[in-house]
Design a protein around this motif. Structure first.
Motif, mmCIF file in Angstrom:
data_model
loop_
_atom_site.group_PDB
_atom_site.id
_atom_site.type_symbol
_atom_site.label_atom_id
_atom_site.label_comp_id
_atom_site.label_asym_id
_atom_site.label_seq_id
_atom_site.Cartn_x
_atom_site.Cartn_y
_atom_site.Cartn_z
ATOM 1 N N ASN A 275 -64.878 16.000 99.782
ATOM 2 C CA ASN A 275 -65.214 17.370 100.181
ATOM 3 C C ASN A 275 -65.502 18.299 99.004
ATOM 4 O O ASN A 275 -65.311 19.512 99.101
ATOM 5 C CB ASN A 275 -64.110 17.973 101.056
ATOM 6 C CG ASN A 275 -63.988 17.280 102.390
ATOM 7 O OD1 ASN A 275 -64.969 17.071 103.097
ATOM 8 N ND2 ASN A 275 -62.763 16.896 102.741
ATOM 9 N N ASN A 303 -71.378 26.961 104.103
ATOM 10 C CA ASN A 303 -70.188 26.141 104.367
ATOM 11 C C ASN A 303 -69.556 25.607 103.096
ATOM 12 O O ASN A 303 -68.937 24.549 103.100
ATOM 13 C CB ASN A 303 -70.535 24.984 105.305
ATOM 14 C CG ASN A 303 -71.582 24.057 104.715
ATOM 15 O OD1 ASN A 303 -72.112 24.341 103.637
ATOM 16 N ND2 ASN A 303 -71.879 22.973 105.393
ATOM 17 N N SER A 304 -69.698 26.327 101.968
ATOM 18 C CA SER A 304 -69.063 25.858 100.739
ATOM 19 C C SER A 304 -68.730 27.037 99.832
ATOM 20 O O SER A 304 -69.367 28.092 99.889
ATOM 21 C CB SER A 304 -69.965 24.871 99.994
ATOM 22 O OG SER A 304 -71.128 25.508 99.524
ATOM 23 N N PHE A 361 -66.245 22.048 100.016
ATOM 24 C CA PHE A 361 -66.662 22.217 101.403
ATOM 25 C C PHE A 361 -65.516 22.626 102.314
ATOM 26 O O PHE A 361 -65.659 22.626 103.527
ATOM 27 C CB PHE A 361 -67.354 20.941 101.883
ATOM 28 C CG PHE A 361 -68.570 20.630 101.034
ATOM 29 C CD1 PHE A 361 -69.696 21.425 101.102
ATOM 30 C CD2 PHE A 361 -68.553 19.592 100.124
ATOM 31 C CE1 PHE A 361 -70.802 21.179 100.301
ATOM 32 C CE2 PHE A 361 -69.655 19.333 99.313
ATOM 33 C CZ PHE A 361 -70.778 20.130 99.403
#
Length: 384
Positions: A275, A303-304, A361
């Motif tokens: 991730n 999303n990060s 992430f």
């Protein structure tokens, strides 16, 4: 790193008798990941690696987290940290989540013990200093710009040779690999990869220690730090072979991928973790389309979280950052060049920046000890 290597003395078959000159057996240890289905190495010891005379817990490893406020861009001036201690106890953790912890260290004391991270792999980026990474797999000299990739379970010690030493540390809770898209089905780095096996340095000198006495190995396990005392030197391996071992890659050997228009951050990717990814921003030619805009476009981390550790050079899209700055641009907020930087980049043909980027992430949390280093006005630095 998925290519075979061996050092020292090993028998011609696995799991067979391998005897010392006095007729007694060397002690074979299989060190592998993913329940014997991942990569592994086999080591041959003078002493049983299970033979511990004392065991105790030292402390919790986890660092207290700040009370969360407004989601905002953050800037930490790490060169203002008064960090002491050795390369392990001197670590100052700044950002953490369930997958990775990011720390800095400016150690001034030598390690008088050995260390082993049993929770995951580590990357130690050498910002300043030279020395030797002493490990159970052998010695690996290091210099500024090196990424030292240390697999889970590796017993090691940093022997610092310089007066000034500074590290940026990425502690993973899983395996760190090279990007999958750059590897073929056999694990070899392919022609379009920005680096290859020739750029990777592996241990080439194995010192087998025979000393007896009291030797401490500190182990990070279950997010706690433990102490184990052995009656023999822990680096007592006479030989090993396999695919699991520490290795070094210097950021100056990363070959940048460029294009006629601005390339997205994935072209800078160097490592992959659970991730998260690690990227290298290195000196490179700018885009060569006649109407190109070299500065990056505004972009949203949907999303990060994006973290940049600035190593040296001219950071063309930023103002107010400096060597040793660490910025975090969290998910949910767009970010990009500071005012005036877009126009100023047009017509330029090259950048000399050097930085390490970590994209996660899952959201990162800021530790309480990072707050003393924070530039509180960074969120508003995009105002005219």
């Amino acid at each position: 790193m998925p290519f075979y290597h061996q050092l020292g003395q090993i028998p011609n078959k696995r799991h067979i008798q391998f005897r010392k000159p006095d007729g007694s057996l060397y002690l074979e240890q299989v060190m592998g990941t993913k329940g014997f289905s991942g990569i592994q190495s086999i080591l041959y010891h003078l002493n049983p690696p299970t033979q511990v005379s004392t065991a105790k817990k030292i402390r919790d490893w986890a660092t207290p987290i700040e009370q969360e406020g407004a989601n905002r861009h953050r800037h930490f001036i790490t060169f203002e940290a008064k960090i002491e201690g050795d390369p392990i106890d001197g670590r100052l953790h700044l950002l953490v989540n369930e997958d990775v912890a990011l720390a800095i260290a400016k150690p001034v004391e030598p390690m008088n013990y050995f260390f082993r991270n049993s929770d995951g792999d580590e990357i130690i980026f050498v910002h300043q200093g030279e020395g030797i990474l002493e490990t159970v797999f052998g010695e690996l000299p290091y210099r500024p710009g090196d990424y030292l990739v240390i697999p889970v379970g590796t017993t090691y010690r940093l022997e610092m040779k310089s007066k000034e030493n500074r590290f940026f540390i990425i502690e993973s809770f899983g395996e760190i690999t090279t990007p999958k898209r750059y590897r073929n089905e056999h694990g070899q780095l392919m022609e379009h990869s920005p680096f290859c096996e020739r750029d990777i340095r592996v241990p080439t000198k194995l010192n087998t220690h025979t000393e007896l006495g009291k030797f401490e190995v500190r182990v990070k396990a279950r997010n706690q730090l433990h102490s184990y005392i052995y009656d023999f030197h822990p680096l007592d391996v006479v030989g090993w072979d396999g695919y699991l071992y520490p290795w070094a890659f210097n950021i100056d050997d990363f070959e940048p991928i460029t294009g006629s228009i601005h390339q997205p951050p994935p072209v800078h990717q160097t490592f992959a973790g659970p991730n998260f990814v690690v990227c290298s921003f290195v000196p490179r030619m700018y885009d060569y389309h006649p109407e190109s805009i070299p500065a990056p476009y505004y972009h949203s981390n949907v999303n990060s979280d994006e973290v940049l550790y600035y190593v040296k050079g001219n950071f063309m899209s930023r103002r107010g950052v400096q060597e040793g700055s660490l910025t975090m641009h969290p998910s949910g907020l767009p970010h990009g060049p500071h005012p005036g930087k877009i126009e100023a980049s047009i017509g330029k043909d090259r950048t000399e920046e050097l930085a390490v980027m970590v994209d996660t992430f899952r959201p990162l949390k800021v530790t309480k000890q990072a707050l003393a280093l924070e530039d509180q006005n960074y969120m508003y630095s995009w105002l005219p």
